[in-house]
Design a protein around this motif. Structure first.
Motif, PDB file in Angstrom:
ATOM      1  N   GLY A 151      43.016  42.668  38.923  1.00 14.53           N
ATOM      2  CA  GLY A 151      44.311  42.729  37.809  1.00 14.53           C
ATOM      3  C   GLY A 151      44.106  44.062  36.977  1.00 14.53           C
ATOM      4  N   LYS A 208      37.586  47.357  47.281  1.00 13.00           N
ATOM      5  CA  LYS A 208      37.290  46.376  48.334  1.00 13.00           C
ATOM      6  C   LYS A 208      36.377  47.541  49.385  1.00 13.00           C
ATOM      7  N   ARG A 223      38.561  35.524  41.275  1.00 13.70           N
ATOM      8  CA  ARG A 223      38.507  36.177  42.532  1.00 13.70           C
ATOM      9  C   ARG A 223      39.526  37.047  42.941  1.00 13.70           C
ATOM     10  N   THR A 224      40.296  37.556  42.012  1.00 15.61           N
ATOM     11  CA  THR A 224      41.508  38.599  42.222  1.00 15.61           C
ATOM     12  C   THR A 224      41.416  39.589  41.437  1.00 15.61           C
ATOM     13  N   ALA A 244      42.449  48.979  43.629  1.00 15.80           N
ATOM     14  CA  ALA A 244      41.763  47.842  44.482  1.00 15.80           C
ATOM     15  C   ALA A 244      41.244  48.070  45.647  1.00 15.80           C
ATOM     16  N   TYR A 271      38.686  42.201  37.462  1.00 11.80           N
ATOM     17  CA  TYR A 271      38.191  40.974  38.540  1.00 11.80           C
ATOM     18  C   TYR A 271      38.268  39.965  37.767  1.00 11.80           C
ATOM     19  N   SER A 330      33.493  33.092  38.066  1.00 10.71           N
ATOM     20  CA  SER A 330      34.741  33.681  38.609  1.00 10.71           C
ATOM     21  C   SER A 330      36.169  33.631  37.626  1.00 10.71           C
TER      22      SER A 330
END
Length: 161
Positions: free
Chosen positions: A154, A84, A151-152, A80, A148, A15
């Motif tokens: 950007g 998803k 876990r976000t 984003a 990524y 991560s």
């Protein structure tokens, strides 16, 4: 089988690695398939090749195996939600998504990069399969990439130094 504690430690290490986000696509007859991946890379410049890592149980991998080709849509920083959407399971990923056939593969609108590939080889690796793709076409737009990390989503930011 991997120990649960070790698996969590490994997941935590990974991560912390900033990765590009893309959607790999293929056609199964006339029906488009796609999935979000963060495990892809340039492999060779001569000949031009990329590699992508696909879950061995995915519908997309089955479609890529049948077709022998795949497209790589490098997402731009404002995509984003698209990332998803294509990360979920199911057959309705393309519903309401703007795309077109380019090089006889599904290309998503607005992506910062596009690569069309013929599969050179598949390599088994744990719960994934790496597809080595010989690049047949490529296109890019000067847009910031979606990344990524931790876990976000950007994007890349330049550092001075």
């Amino acid at each position: 089988m991997t120990r649960p504690a070790f698996a969590e430690q490994f997941r935590e290490v990974m991560s912390g690695v900033c990765t590009p986000v893309s959607v790999v696509t293929a056609l199964d007859g006339t029906r488009p398939h796609g999935t979000t991946v963060s495990a892809f890379a340039s492999l060779s410049m001569d000949p031009p090749m990329v590699l992508v890592s696909l879950d061995r149980t995915s519908d997309l991998l089955a479609a890529v195996r049948r077709a022998g080709r795949f497209g790589l849509n490098v997402l731009e920083r404002r995509q984003a939600e698209l990332a998803k959407r294509f990360a979920r399971k199911g057959m309705a990923k393309f519903d309401g998504v703007t795309w077109e056939l380019e090089d006889d593969l599904p290309r998503l609108a607005g992506s910062s990069g596009w690569v069309a590939c013929t599969v050179e080889k598949f390599i088994e690796g744990g719960d994934h399969v790496v597809a080595l793709g010989l690049v047949e076409a490529a296109d890019s737009r000067p847009l910031a990439p979606l990344t990524y990390h931790a876990r976000t989503f950007g994007t890349h930011a330049r550092t001075d130094g």
